[in-house]
Design a protein around this motif. Structure first.
Motif, PDB file in Angstrom:
ATOM      1  N   UNK A   1       0.831  -1.197   0.000  1.00  0.00           N
ATOM      2  CA  UNK A   1       0.000   0.000   0.000  1.00  0.00           C
ATOM      3  C   UNK A   1       0.870   1.253   0.000  1.00  0.00           C
ATOM      4  N   UNK A   2       1.866   1.243   0.878  1.00  0.00           N
ATOM      5  CA  UNK A   2       2.772   2.385   0.985  1.00  0.00           C
ATOM      6  C   UNK A   2       3.525   2.606  -0.320  1.00  0.00           C
ATOM      7  N   UNK A   3       3.935   1.493  -0.934  1.00  0.00           N
ATOM      8  CA  UNK A   3       4.706   1.599  -2.164  1.00  0.00           C
ATOM      9  C   UNK A   3       3.853   2.209  -3.292  1.00  0.00           C
ATOM     10  N   UNK A   4       2.617   1.767  -3.405  1.00  0.00           N
ATOM     11  CA  UNK A   4       1.776   2.305  -4.475  1.00  0.00           C
ATOM     12  C   UNK A   4       1.438   3.770  -4.203  1.00  0.00           C
ATOM     13  N   UNK A   5       1.328   4.122  -2.931  1.00  0.00           N
ATOM     14  CA  UNK A   5       1.107   5.524  -2.593  1.00  0.00           C
ATOM     15  C   UNK A   5       2.288   6.364  -3.042  1.00  0.00           C
ATOM     16  N   UNK A   6       3.485   5.854  -2.760  1.00  0.00           N
ATOM     17  CA  UNK A   6       4.699   6.573  -3.115  1.00  0.00           C
ATOM     18  C   UNK A   6       4.806   6.742  -4.627  1.00  0.00           C
ATOM     19  N   UNK A   7       4.438   5.688  -5.346  1.00  0.00           N
ATOM     20  CA  UNK A   7       4.493   5.755  -6.811  1.00  0.00           C
ATOM     21  C   UNK A   7       3.501   6.778  -7.351  1.00  0.00           C
ATOM     22  N   UNK A   8       2.301   6.768  -6.796  1.00  0.00           N
ATOM     23  CA  UNK A   8       1.276   7.708  -7.233  1.00  0.00           C
ATOM     24  C   UNK A   8       1.733   9.130  -6.938  1.00  0.00           C
ATOM     25  N   UNK A   9       2.358   9.313  -5.785  1.00  0.00           N
ATOM     26  CA  UNK A   9       2.842  10.621  -5.385  1.00  0.00           C
ATOM     27  C   UNK A   9       3.926  11.104  -6.335  1.00  0.00           C
ATOM     28  N   UNK A  10       4.812  10.184  -6.679  1.00  0.00           N
ATOM     29  CA  UNK A  10       5.909  10.499  -7.592  1.00  0.00           C
ATOM     30  C   UNK A  10       5.357  10.885  -8.960  1.00  0.00           C
ATOM     31  N   UNK A  11       4.339  10.126  -9.410  1.00  0.00           N
ATOM     32  CA  UNK A  11       3.728  10.405 -10.711  1.00  0.00           C
ATOM     33  C   UNK A  11       3.094  11.783 -10.704  1.00  0.00           C
ATOM     34  N   UNK A  12       2.447  12.114  -9.585  1.00  0.00           N
ATOM     35  CA  UNK A  12       1.816  13.434  -9.488  1.00  0.00           C
ATOM     36  C   UNK A  12       2.867  14.526  -9.568  1.00  0.00           C
ATOM     37  N   UNK A  13       3.938  14.321  -8.807  1.00  0.00           N
ATOM     38  CA  UNK A  13       4.996  15.333  -8.773  1.00  0.00           C
ATOM     39  C   UNK A  13       5.653  15.521 -10.139  1.00  0.00           C
ATOM     40  N   UNK A  14       5.870  14.439 -10.849  1.00  0.00           N
ATOM     41  CA  UNK A  14       6.534  14.557 -12.144  1.00  0.00           C
ATOM     42  C   UNK A  14       5.535  14.877 -13.247  1.00  0.00           C
ATOM     43  N   UNK A  15       4.290  15.066 -12.860  1.00  0.00           N
ATOM     44  CA  UNK A  15       3.290  15.504 -13.826  1.00  0.00           C
ATOM     45  C   UNK A  15       2.817  14.421 -14.773  1.00  0.00           C
ATOM     46  N   UNK A  16       2.930  13.162 -14.367  1.00  0.00           N
ATOM     47  CA  UNK A  16       2.536  12.079 -15.265  1.00  0.00           C
ATOM     48  C   UNK A  16       1.097  11.624 -15.036  1.00  0.00           C
ATOM     49  N   UNK A  17       0.597  11.818 -13.828  1.00  0.00           N
ATOM     50  CA  UNK A  17      -0.730  11.306 -13.486  1.00  0.00           C
ATOM     51  C   UNK A  17      -1.829  12.131 -14.139  1.00  0.00           C
ATOM     52  N   UNK A  18      -2.470  11.552 -15.123  1.00  0.00           N
ATOM     53  CA  UNK A  18      -3.601  12.204 -15.775  1.00  0.00           C
ATOM     54  C   UNK A  18      -3.257  13.545 -16.387  1.00  0.00           C
ATOM     55  N   UNK A  19      -2.019  13.728 -16.670  1.00  0.00           N
ATOM     56  CA  UNK A  19      -1.575  15.018 -17.187  1.00  0.00           C
ATOM     57  C   UNK A  19      -1.847  15.135 -18.684  1.00  0.00           C
ATOM     58  N   UNK A  20      -2.425  16.237 -19.075  1.00  0.00           N
ATOM     59  CA  UNK A  20      -2.671  16.472 -20.500  1.00  0.00           C
ATOM     60  C   UNK A  20      -1.723  17.575 -20.966  1.00  0.00           C
ATOM     61  N   UNK A  21      -2.098  18.246 -22.016  1.00  0.00           N
ATOM     62  CA  UNK A  21      -1.249  19.329 -22.509  1.00  0.00           C
ATOM     63  C   UNK A  21      -1.844  20.669 -22.103  1.00  0.00           C
ATOM     64  N   UNK A  22      -2.510  20.680 -20.954  1.00  0.00           N
ATOM     65  CA  UNK A  22      -3.204  21.889 -20.495  1.00  0.00           C
ATOM     66  C   UNK A  22      -2.264  23.087 -20.368  1.00  0.00           C
ATOM     67  N   UNK A  23      -1.000  22.827 -20.084  1.00  0.00           N
ATOM     68  CA  UNK A  23      -0.058  23.925 -19.894  1.00  0.00           C
ATOM     69  C   UNK A  23       0.459  24.487 -21.209  1.00  0.00           C
ATOM     70  N   UNK A  24       0.205  23.782 -22.279  1.00  0.00           N
ATOM     71  CA  UNK A  24       0.671  24.252 -23.569  1.00  0.00           C
ATOM     72  C   UNK A  24      -0.365  25.184 -24.191  1.00  0.00           C
ATOM     73  N   UNK A  25       0.114  26.175 -24.893  1.00  0.00           N
ATOM     74  CA  UNK A  25      -0.785  27.116 -25.546  1.00  0.00           C
ATOM     75  C   UNK A  25      -1.378  26.471 -26.801  1.00  0.00           C
ATOM     76  N   UNK A  26      -2.633  26.805 -27.094  1.00  0.00           N
ATOM     77  CA  UNK A  26      -3.239  26.271 -28.310  1.00  0.00           C
ATOM     78  C   UNK A  26      -2.831  27.118 -29.506  1.00  0.00           C
ATOM     79  N   UNK A  27      -2.465  28.373 -29.192  1.00  0.00           N
ATOM     80  CA  UNK A  27      -2.006  29.265 -30.255  1.00  0.00           C
ATOM     81  C   UNK A  27      -0.682  29.874 -29.847  1.00  0.00           C
TER      82      UNK A  27
END
Ligand SMILES: [Zn+2]
Length: 78
Positions: free
Chosen positions: A14-40
């Motif tokens: 449980x702890x390990x998967x929490x840590x992985x999820x946390x890491x993914x969030x921090x590195x911007x991988x979890x459900x991250x789209x291109x929201x930060x990129x400009x469309x124009x």
């Protein structure tokens, strides 16, 4: 009755998967789209292709303007 070793292993997993999820969030991988990129392009307003936005998360300019900026030494670092 439950085995204490099983419980410990469960807790650890449980702890390990929490840590992985946390890491993914921090590195911007979890459900991250291109929201930060400009469309124009912020300079010439040319629509930026999705492929470019995916390739360069956070991109704000089109290829032409980016090239100009780089030439002028004003490129925004990604
Ligand atoms: Zn441009």
């Amino acid at each position: 009755m439950s085995d204490p070793l099983d419980l410990a292993a469960e807790r650890e997993a449980e702890l390990r998967s929490d840590a992985l999820a946390d890491q993914a969030r921090r590195s911007g991988l979890a459900g991250k789209t291109v929201a930060d990129s400009a469309t124009k392009c912020r300079i010439c307003q040319t629509p930026i292709p999705n492929a470019r936005r995916h390739a360069l998360p956070g991109v704000q300019t089109c290829i032409d303007c980016q090239t100009d900026l780089e030439r002028a030494g004003l490129a925004v670092m990604h």
